[in-house]
Structure formats: structure tokens, C-alpha cells
Design an enzyme around this catalytic site. Structure first.
Site, mmCIF file in Angstrom:
data_model
loop_
_atom_site.group_PDB
_atom_site.id
_atom_site.type_symbol
_atom_site.label_atom_id
_atom_site.label_comp_id
_atom_site.label_asym_id
_atom_site.label_seq_id
_atom_site.Cartn_x
_atom_site.Cartn_y
_atom_site.Cartn_z
ATOM 1 N N LYS A 396 3.605 -10.427 54.947
ATOM 2 C CA LYS A 396 4.714 -11.556 54.428
ATOM 3 C C LYS A 396 5.310 -12.280 55.714
ATOM 4 C CE LYS A 396 6.143 -8.054 51.847
ATOM 5 N NZ LYS A 396 6.947 -7.715 50.443
ATOM 6 N N THR A 427 17.467 -13.360 47.422
ATOM 7 C CA THR A 427 16.572 -12.638 47.330
ATOM 8 C C THR A 427 16.816 -11.176 46.699
ATOM 9 O OG1 THR A 427 16.490 -12.237 49.739
ATOM 10 C CG2 THR A 427 15.913 -14.440 49.493
ATOM 11 N N GLY A 429 15.551 -8.894 45.970
ATOM 12 C CA GLY A 429 14.260 -7.844 45.105
ATOM 13 C C GLY A 429 13.353 -8.754 45.016
ATOM 14 N N THR A 430 12.999 -9.489 46.072
ATOM 15 C CA THR A 430 11.591 -10.546 46.121
ATOM 16 C C THR A 430 10.345 -9.461 46.332
ATOM 17 O OG1 THR A 430 12.166 -10.642 48.258
ATOM 18 C CG2 THR A 430 12.860 -12.132 46.831
ATOM 19 N N GLY A 431 9.966 -8.314 46.812
ATOM 20 C CA GLY A 431 8.959 -7.484 47.494
ATOM 21 C C GLY A 431 8.796 -6.924 45.959
ATOM 22 N N CYS A 432 9.632 -6.590 46.010
ATOM 23 C CA CYS A 432 9.017 -5.503 44.063
ATOM 24 C C CYS A 432 8.561 -7.278 42.954
ATOM 25 C CB CYS A 432 10.334 -5.471 43.338
ATOM 26 S SG CYS A 432 11.597 -4.595 44.311
#
Length: 486
Positions: A396, A427, A429-432
Site C-alpha cells: 500500500k 482514517t 482502521g483503513t488497513g483492517c
């Protein structure tokens, strides 16, 4: 290129009538940048030589963006330029004959205006239908209009997906919601726009809302895909298990959870972590895997080596597939979520089990042992990780390298996903959320490439909803597409 119905979401059809301000090549690239999911080159008056030259150029452009390139009517040109497929009208070459000449992997779309025509096209081997015109169209002024009822009947009569076409724009598209289409095909609404990229982005959102109503809001059934998240709990609801389960529901799967740790955290950071015991973690995993077996698994925060060993042992014992690993080491806020010793165990136990690993730049640096400052560095790091652990890697980009462009490195094949930069400071929690959406899409039967593409689109929608909660970096709106009261 294998055809997937998600490609029909926003189907751009060219027309030379609007090439006064830009070349057709520039127009198509602008539409691709805006998020068109399939491109059809329609040329009625161009001579064959120029038609082929143009087709070859556009095929290369679409390949760059990993979008299927379709030729309208002319099979010879389609085969010569190595197009991904062809769309034929009612009076053109038969689908059966095209299939015989072009082979099984060739995408074939067919026009249908009645249930009988739809069934015939399906029986002859068509991959999708183009149904319309649904509205008065500047390109087909004399075409018979298809009502929403007729559209629904046609879609319901066949198993192959259908795309609505004819006079569709951002203002009228919502009128055909509920018709059962897999997407919308647009001509002037895209290529006749003053700003093609922005018009395409708007239409993409409209198309997603329409399809969302037809597909993901259908009642959950016993055949619904099942996804397990193995991660930590976020008491503020924006990340971890809570974000995963919201994402899974929004993406049409049944979500289950195995908790690795409790965290005391909010939008401003993590203040405490309490791990579960390895024994209790194993009991949770057995309880799920022996009863409701998942079609995919998302692994998030596993804070210690002992817990990683348990996860690896149980997933191996039960032969679980479609594992998406989000190597949670550092929160968006900068807080450390994994102890140093656990990184070595992560590499030895979980990475070799993963179908896909989704590191951000700092995590990719840890996993690859490289410093990443450019897109070239991203490629090198993704290759290093993929080669070492025999898994696909979604690296990413983020602020350090680019705006919202991610790289999927899948066993030697590189695919860039170009995302829109959304100015939203929230933003958390964007990865989760991204990894859970990918796992949900894999459970739904999508290819890895389309699973990532659709997940990125979901993230963009959740960010664009501009939910604003808390005093720090707030959470996304995971349910942005769910209608109130439904």
C-alpha cells in the site's frame, strides 16, 4: 482475461462524436483514471487500417489499467489487436460462431431487447448481455426503449449478467435501480462530459449504489459465504474485530471472529493491550472451525509469538484457504501493536500460509528489510516478500510514495491499482477494513485482482462518506451504502 461480472459495473462505450477537445486515446485514459471498469471501442465509419491502429493503442492502454478491452461488432479487428472480447448486436455475427472462432477465454457480449433474445444469447455462449436503450439516447435516437419492468424480466430470465445501456447519466441512473443489472454502460455521460475523469467518478459511485441495492442487500441465506477474522478488539469500534465484522456485513458475507487481544484505544491512540492466553485462543479457533467452516480468513493483530504459533497450527490442521494477512505492527496513530520478537515468528509461521499479505510502507520495510522511498522500491520490496514466502503481496503506497496507488505483486505479475485521493483526516482502521473487504470478496468467488479492486472501491466510498467522530483520527463509515431503515 477471465471475465467476471464485476467488470460490468461501469462500462464505458466510446463515440467519436466527442473527440473535439481531446483525442480518443486521451478520453479513454481519463475514463480509466476515473474508475471505468470495462471499455468498448465502437467505430462505425473508420477505415480498417486506422481502426486496427487505434484498437492496438487502446488495448495497450486498457491493459495498463487491468481493464477489459472490447471491440464492437468487428471480430477480425478484435482478434488482430488481441482484444479481450467483442460485443455484437442483434443483426451481427452469431455468438455461437464467434465462440467457435475466438475460443473459450474470449469475452462475448450480446445485445438483448427481449427475454427470448436473452435466452438465445445465453444458450449460444454469451458471457454477458447489453440491454437497452433504457432512456432516450443521442447515439440511438430511434431505438425502442426498454422499461424497468422489461429490464428486470430479462435479467431474471438468464444466469449470465446484464448491463443496462442507452442514455444513462448520473441524474437518471438511479431510476433503474432494482432492475437486477450487474452495471451500467455509458456513452455520452462519460465521453461527452467536460471533465471525463470527474464524470466517471460520479457515475462509478452511482453504479455502485445501484448494484449494492440489487446484490449485497439481499437477505443472508444458508449458502452465504462465511469469513473469519482473527484479530484484536477495538473498544472504540473503528478498527480490529469491530471494523472487520462491519466490513464483512457490508460486503455480503457472514462474519465470525476469534479475538487475540483486548485493546483500550480510541481515535487518539492505544493506551493498553491485554492478550488472550494461547489456550483460550485455540479454544476459540476450534469452536469456529469445527462448526461453521470459513470460506476465507482475515488475520489482523496477533501480538505475540505464542499466539501466532497457535493460529498457524490450527489453520494448517483444518486446511483453511483464502487467508488474507494484514501484518499489524504499527497503528495509524503510530502506536506499536506487535512486540519485536513476534516479527520473526510472523515471518516463519503466518506469512507462508497467506494467500495475500497487505503491508503498508513501514510494514513492507520490516518484512523485506529494505528502505522504500519510490514506486520502484515498492516493486522490489513486494517481489522480495513474495519470493521469500510464496504469497501475493499488496503493497500500500500512502503518503510516503504516492497518493492512493497500491501495488499487487502476484507470483511475478505486477498490477497497479490507481486510487482517488480523498481528503479525509479520519482514517482509523483503513488497513483492517481493506484486508477484511478483500477476504470477503475472495469468499464471494472473485479473483484476487478483482477482490482487491472492489475492496479499494469500498474503502473510497467509506472515506468519501466523511464520517467525523472522536477527537483524533476517526473511523470510516463502514455502512455508508446501507440505506437507512432497510
Amino acid at each position: 482475461m477471465k471475465f467476471e461480472k464485476n467488470r460490468l459495473l461501469l462500462y464505458g462505450v466510446t463515440d467519436r462524436a466527442w473527440t473535439g477537445r481531446q483525442t480518443l486515446y486521451d478520453q479513454v485514459e481519463a475514463a480509466l483514471q476515473g474508475g471505468v471498469t470495462m471499455v468498448q471501442l465502437r467505430e462505425k465509419d473508420l477505415d480498417e487500417t486506422r481502426f486496427l491502429e487505434e484498437a492496438i493503442e487502446l488495448k495497450k492502454l486498457c491493459a495498463k489499467y487491468r481493464v477489459p478491452f472490447i471491440i464492437n461488432d468487428n471480430l477480425d479487428i478484435a482478434l488482430q489487436c488481441d482484444a479481450d472480447g467483442i460485443h455484437v448486436g442483434l443483426e451481427d455475427m452469431s455468438v455461437k460462431e464467434i465462440r467457435k472462432r475466438a475460443g473459450e477465454e474470449f469475452i462475448i457480449g450480446a445485445t438483448a431487447k427481449t427475454v427470448e433474445q436473452a435466452k438465445k444469447a445465453e444458450a449460444e455462449g454469451a458471457d454477458y448481455l447489453g440491454v437497452g436503450a433504457v432512456f432516450p439516447s443521442p447515439t440511438k435516437t430511434n431505438a425502442k426503449r426498454i422499461t424497468k419492468t422489461e429490464l428486470s424480466e430479462i435479467c431474471a430470465s438468464v444466469q449470465i449478467p446484464a448491463v443496462a445501456i442507452g442514455g444513462i447519466n448520473k441524474d437518471n441512473a438511479s431510476e433503474i435501480a432494482g432492475g437486477g443489472m450487474a452495471g451500467i454502460a455509458v456513452v455520452s455521460g462519460i465521453f461527452g462530459a467536460e471533465n471525463i475523469t470527474e464524470a466517471t467518478k460520479e457515475l462509478r459511485k452511482v453504479a455502485e449504489e445501484i448494484v449494492e441495492q440489487d446484490v449485497t442487500k439481499s437477505p443472508m441465506t444458508s449458502k452465504s459465504p462465511k469469513v473469519l477474522t482473527i484479530a484484536g478488539s477495538d473498544c472504540s469500534g473503528g478498527a480490529g474485530i469491530q471494523a472487520d465484522l462491519k466490513t464483512m456485513l457490508a460486503n455480503g458475507v457472514y462474519g465470525m471472529s476469534v479475538i487475540t487481544a483486548l485493546t483500550a484505544q480510541n481515535t487518539m491512540g492505544v493506551s493498553a493491550i491485554s492478550e488472550v492466553t494461547p489456550t483460550f485462543l485455540r479454544q476459540q479457533l476450534k469452536a469456529v472451525l469445527e462448526d461453521i467452516f470459513p470460506d476465507a480468513v482475515k488475520i489482523g493483530m496477533v501480538p505475540s509469538a505464542a499466539l501466532m504459533d497457535v493460529v498457524a497450527e490450527e489453520l494448517t490442521r483444518y486446511n483453511v484457504a483464502n487467508i488474507v494477512l494484514d501484518p499489524v505492527m504499527i497503528a495509524t496513530s503510530g502506536s506499536r501493536l506487535m512486540d519485536e520478537k513476534a516479527v520473526k515468528t510472523l515471518k516463519e509461521t503466518l506469512l507462508p500460509l497467506a494467500t495475500l499479505v497487505t503491508p503498508n510502507i513501514p510494514e513492507a520495510e520490516v518484512l523485506s528489510g529494505m528502505n522504500i522511498q519510490s514506486e520502484e522500491d515498492m516493486v522490489a520490496a513486494a517481489k522480495t516478500i513474495s519470493d521469500a514466502y510464496e504469497c501475493a503481496v499488496l503493497c500500500k503506497g500512502g503518503h510516503r510514495v504516492n497518493d492512493a496507488n497500491d501495488l499487487l505483486y502476484d507470483h511475478g505479475e505486477m498490477i497497479w491499482f490507481y486510487g482517488a485521493r480523498i481528503e479525509n483526516p479520519n482514517t482509523h482502521g483503513t488497513g483492517c477494513t481493506l484486508s477484511s473487504a478483500i477476504a470477503s470478496n475472495l469468499a464471494n468467488g472473485l479473483s484476487l485482482e478483482m477482490a482487491v479492486q472492489d475492496a479499494k472501491s469500498y474503502i473510497e466510498g467509506a472515506l468519501a462518506a466523511m464520517l467525523d467522530l472522536g477527537n483524533g483520527s476517526g473511523p470510516l463509515d463502514h455502512g455508508y451504502a446501507i440505506q437507512k431503515g432497510k
